[in-house]
Enzyme design. Structure first.
Site, PDB file in Angstrom:
ATOM      1  N   ALA A  24       0.840  10.928   8.772  1.00 60.79           N
ATOM      2  CA  ALA A  24       1.820  10.337   7.856  1.00 60.79           C
ATOM      3  C   ALA A  24       2.740  11.386   7.247  1.00 60.79           C
ATOM      4  O   ALA A  24       3.936  11.136   7.054  1.00 60.79           O
ATOM      5  CB  ALA A  24       1.090   9.580   6.752  1.00 60.79           C
ATOM      6  N   LYS A  55      -6.180   0.365   9.766  1.00 58.70           N
ATOM      7  CA  LYS A  55      -7.029   0.331  10.950  1.00 58.70           C
ATOM      8  C   LYS A  55      -8.490   0.304  10.567  1.00 58.70           C
ATOM      9  O   LYS A  55      -8.885   0.967   9.618  1.00 58.70           O
ATOM     10  CB  LYS A  55      -6.768   1.574  11.821  1.00 58.70           C
ATOM     11  CG  LYS A  55      -5.403   1.539  12.518  1.00 58.70           C
ATOM     12  CD  LYS A  55      -5.355   0.474  13.580  1.00 58.70           C
ATOM     13  CE  LYS A  55      -3.938   0.140  14.008  1.00 58.70           C
ATOM     14  NZ  LYS A  55      -3.199  -0.668  13.013  1.00 58.70           N
ATOM     15  N   LYS A  68     -11.262   6.401  17.403  1.00 63.04           N
ATOM     16  CA  LYS A  68     -10.845   7.816  17.476  1.00 63.04           C
ATOM     17  C   LYS A  68     -11.274   8.579  16.230  1.00 63.04           C
ATOM     18  O   LYS A  68     -11.485   9.784  16.303  1.00 63.04           O
ATOM     19  CB  LYS A  68      -9.347   7.932  17.737  1.00 63.04           C
ATOM     20  CG  LYS A  68      -8.450   7.386  16.638  1.00 63.04           C
ATOM     21  CD  LYS A  68      -7.914   8.438  15.751  1.00 63.04           C
ATOM     22  CE  LYS A  68      -7.037   7.958  14.628  1.00 63.04           C
ATOM     23  NZ  LYS A  68      -7.098   6.639  14.068  1.00 63.04           N
ATOM     24  N   GLY A 115       0.845  -1.192   0.000  1.00 60.77           N
ATOM     25  CA  GLY A 115       0.000   0.000   0.000  1.00 60.77           C
ATOM     26  C   GLY A 115       0.877   1.237   0.000  1.00 60.77           C
ATOM     27  O   GLY A 115       1.640   1.458   0.944  1.00 60.77           O
ATOM     28  N   ALA A 116       0.779   2.027  -1.072  1.00 64.48           N
ATOM     29  CA  ALA A 116       1.659   3.191  -1.226  1.00 64.48           C
ATOM     30  C   ALA A 116       0.923   4.487  -0.917  1.00 64.48           C
ATOM     31  O   ALA A 116       1.288   5.562  -1.388  1.00 64.48           O
ATOM     32  CB  ALA A 116       2.245   3.218  -2.627  1.00 64.48           C
ATOM     33  N   GLY A 117      -0.123   4.382  -0.095  1.00 59.87           N
ATOM     34  CA  GLY A 117      -0.851   5.574   0.327  1.00 59.87           C
ATOM     35  C   GLY A 117      -0.057   6.356   1.353  1.00 59.87           C
ATOM     36  O   GLY A 117       1.156   6.188   1.504  1.00 59.87           O
ATOM     37  N   ALA A 118      -0.777   7.188   2.092  1.00 62.13           N
ATOM     38  CA  ALA A 118      -0.116   8.097   3.026  1.00 62.13           C
ATOM     39  C   ALA A 118       0.689   7.329   4.074  1.00 62.13           C
ATOM     40  O   ALA A 118       1.887   7.570   4.259  1.00 62.13           O
ATOM     41  CB  ALA A 118      -1.164   8.987   3.706  1.00 62.13           C
ATOM     42  N   ASN A 161     -11.675  13.428   9.123  1.00 64.30           N
ATOM     43  CA  ASN A 161     -12.746  13.216  10.094  1.00 64.30           C
ATOM     44  C   ASN A 161     -13.088  14.521  10.801  1.00 64.30           C
ATOM     45  O   ASN A 161     -14.252  14.882  10.949  1.00 64.30           O
ATOM     46  CB  ASN A 161     -12.309  12.158  11.116  1.00 64.30           C
ATOM     47  CG  ASN A 161     -12.113  10.805  10.463  1.00 64.30           C
ATOM     48  OD1 ASN A 161     -13.065  10.166  10.055  1.00 64.30           O
ATOM     49  ND2 ASN A 161     -10.861  10.371  10.348  1.00 64.30           N
TER      50      ASN A 161
END
Lengths: 348, 348
Positions: free
Chosen positions: B148, B108, B199, B8-11, B267
């Site tokens: 990140a 998560k 959270k 996974g190359a996301g944040a 969020n």
């Protein structure tokens, strides 16, 4: 209707006055010899200079010379003066306090005794009364995330009433409640009294992270959050060591009050100035010129004395408190690294 | 040097990649079929589109078709895809995962099973492996207050590695540490996994208080702080009910991560929009048009299912979670009162 004499017409005393009128209380608000201009504004119906909110005309005001009249026949006395004024005002009001059913305490701070020992405020007040041979009623320690201006303006507010006698806390939590001023009763006087001044110290440290963002142009949110978590940890360690319940530091007086104090207020603003790179001493001079007392600054050495006198074995678990002293009192230009070292997990 | 394949190359995957190169790791970063544009940017040496930070040229990139090559011979596999992608990517990578010494998890969320039950992610991953007859190594749940972008940019960052086998957590906490990326080991997998998605829900609620300030022109700091304290309380109640240690919700994964998530991020921004009065559904539409996934929104019904399936006797102690559902899913215009009722202390 219950009646109260609030001693001190500053932000918190006046905020409490407004909240209690909403709960139907008869409120006497007494201004100290430093509060004449505040009483002037309240009586004129103009916004209170410290909280920019009009105080209810159902509040009866008293000037410093009229303390006995303010205390006459009230059910409750509330102490809302600056913590340095506590010994003097308690002595002046001792007769009235002794006749009341309870002494409420919104003043927060650590009390240095003449012998150099640091006491929690309720202990200091009981000692003053003892030495005068006077019996005083139960003390109710009031704290939690309450900005006085919002409390005065009827914004939703959660607070905590801590009394060794839990039934007393419950009684007043019921009687003082109104729609937007809601009170959690607690029997943890110690926890409430430890967290309240400590959070002012830690709010300075939270402000530093915000100031670093201003200085560098990029957020230091990870640092701020690590600082927040370490601050909560230290409040819980110290307060439990002194006999408090764990729930207090993790509840409204600890986590909650740290959150609100880190959002705004003088402690946070002072920390922001340090973080920006103004220098801790220069920033303090600026705050003094603006007549903005930074409570957390005074609390640092008292908190360290308290730790070293009464909880020396947790000293090593409170690096953020000691970092605060190095940054504020030694004006260390390496403040960013000092905060990081105090709050980042050590090598396991 | 230890080696890792980050899936996974996301944040968060990319932020972790940068942090690990600083600790001397050999890092393979694999992009999913949705990540080609991210890999393009990384390979071009331009800032990562999601975190506006350049990823180290010591990171070796792999495209979605090259998963086997990315996993070849690595010591550790890290799963950093969106939570909805977990089942598919775990199945694809199962052979590589089984040959590694550990599976790290920065993803998560709560995992809905085909039968409607909600599992914590590590349990879901172990179930997928079990059903395939594959043995997988210890899982390390990574969480805490980590934005990140700051992690990638080497800003001071505290994080937590939670593994049922504490020695494994300690080993990697040591090996992955660098000056500004500091890791607290923990044996509390459950606590870390419960706090992380919760959270996000509560960050929406914190945003509402900020939005109310924008809407009304006056701060709602007391409400925000009461919300914060109630959120921490609910995370601690639910996580302990599911077997976690109290320390986790009160430490970096709970208090710390809630603080950082309430400072910025999708969020919180979504909550601000609600607080401003945009309407929960209209605000969600706006976020979708901006291609901004709001993780907390998806987490609300899953968290409620989890409570009702696995911890029904604490349901009444989680009013803020249920308030989130009413506000977000029922689009209730009385959101300000709903939050206040959920977070202000009840009449004792």
């Amino acid at each position: 209707m219950p009646s109260i004499a609030i001693l001190g017409a500053g932000a918190m005393g006046s905020g409490l006055a407004n909240a209690l009128t909403r709960a139907g209380w008869d409120v006497n608000l007494w201004g100290t010899w430093l509060d004449d201009h505040l009483i002037d504004a309240i009586e004129a119906g103009t916004p209170h200079p410290r909280i920019d909110t009009v105080i209810s005309d159902r509040v009866t005001t008293f000037r410093s010379g009229d303390l006995a009249e303010a205390l006459e026949g009230v059910d409750v006395v509330a102490l809302s003066v600056a913590s340095v004024g506590v010994p003097k005002v308690v002595e002046m009001a001792l007769d009235g306090i002794s006749k009341a059913d309870a002494l409420w305490l919104t003043t927060k701070g650590f009390l240095p005794m003449p012998d150099g020992r640091i006491q929690l405020l309720p202990d200091g007040i009981r000692r003053i009364a003892d030495e005068a041979g006077v019996t005083i009623p139960p003390i109710v320690a009031i704290a939690g995330p309450v900005k006085a201006n919002e409390c005065a303006a009827n914004e939703p507010t959660a607070t905590i009433f801590g009394c060794r006698d839990y039934d007393v806390a419950v009684k007043y939590a019921r009687e003082a409640r109104s729609d937007h001023y809601c009170i959690e009763p607690s029997n943890d006087e110690v926890g409430v009294e430890v967290c309240a001044p400590m959070k002012n110290v830690y709010a300075i440290m939270l402000g530093i992270a915000d100031g670093l963002e201003e200085k560098t142009g990029h957020p230091h949110h990870n640092l701020k959050a690590a600082t927040f978590a370490q601050a909560v940890r230290e409040m819980s360690i110290l307060s439990q060591k002194l006999g408090a319940d764990a729930a207090t530091a993790f509840g409204l007086p600890g986590v909650g009050d740290l959150e609100v104090t880190g959002l705004s207020g003088r402690n946070k603003v002072y920390g922001v100035r340090i973080g920006r790179g103004e220098g801790a001493k220069a920033a303090m001079k600026t705050m003094e010129e603006l007549e903005q007392t930074v409570e957390g600054v005074n609390a640092i050495p008292l908190a360290i004395d308290l730790v070293e006198q009464s909880a020396p074995d947790v000293k090593d678990q409170m690096p953020l408190l000691y970092a605060a002293r190095t940054i504020v009192y030694d004006d260390d230009p390496e403040f960013a690294n000092i905060v990081a070292r105090a709050v980042l997990p050590p090598m396991p």
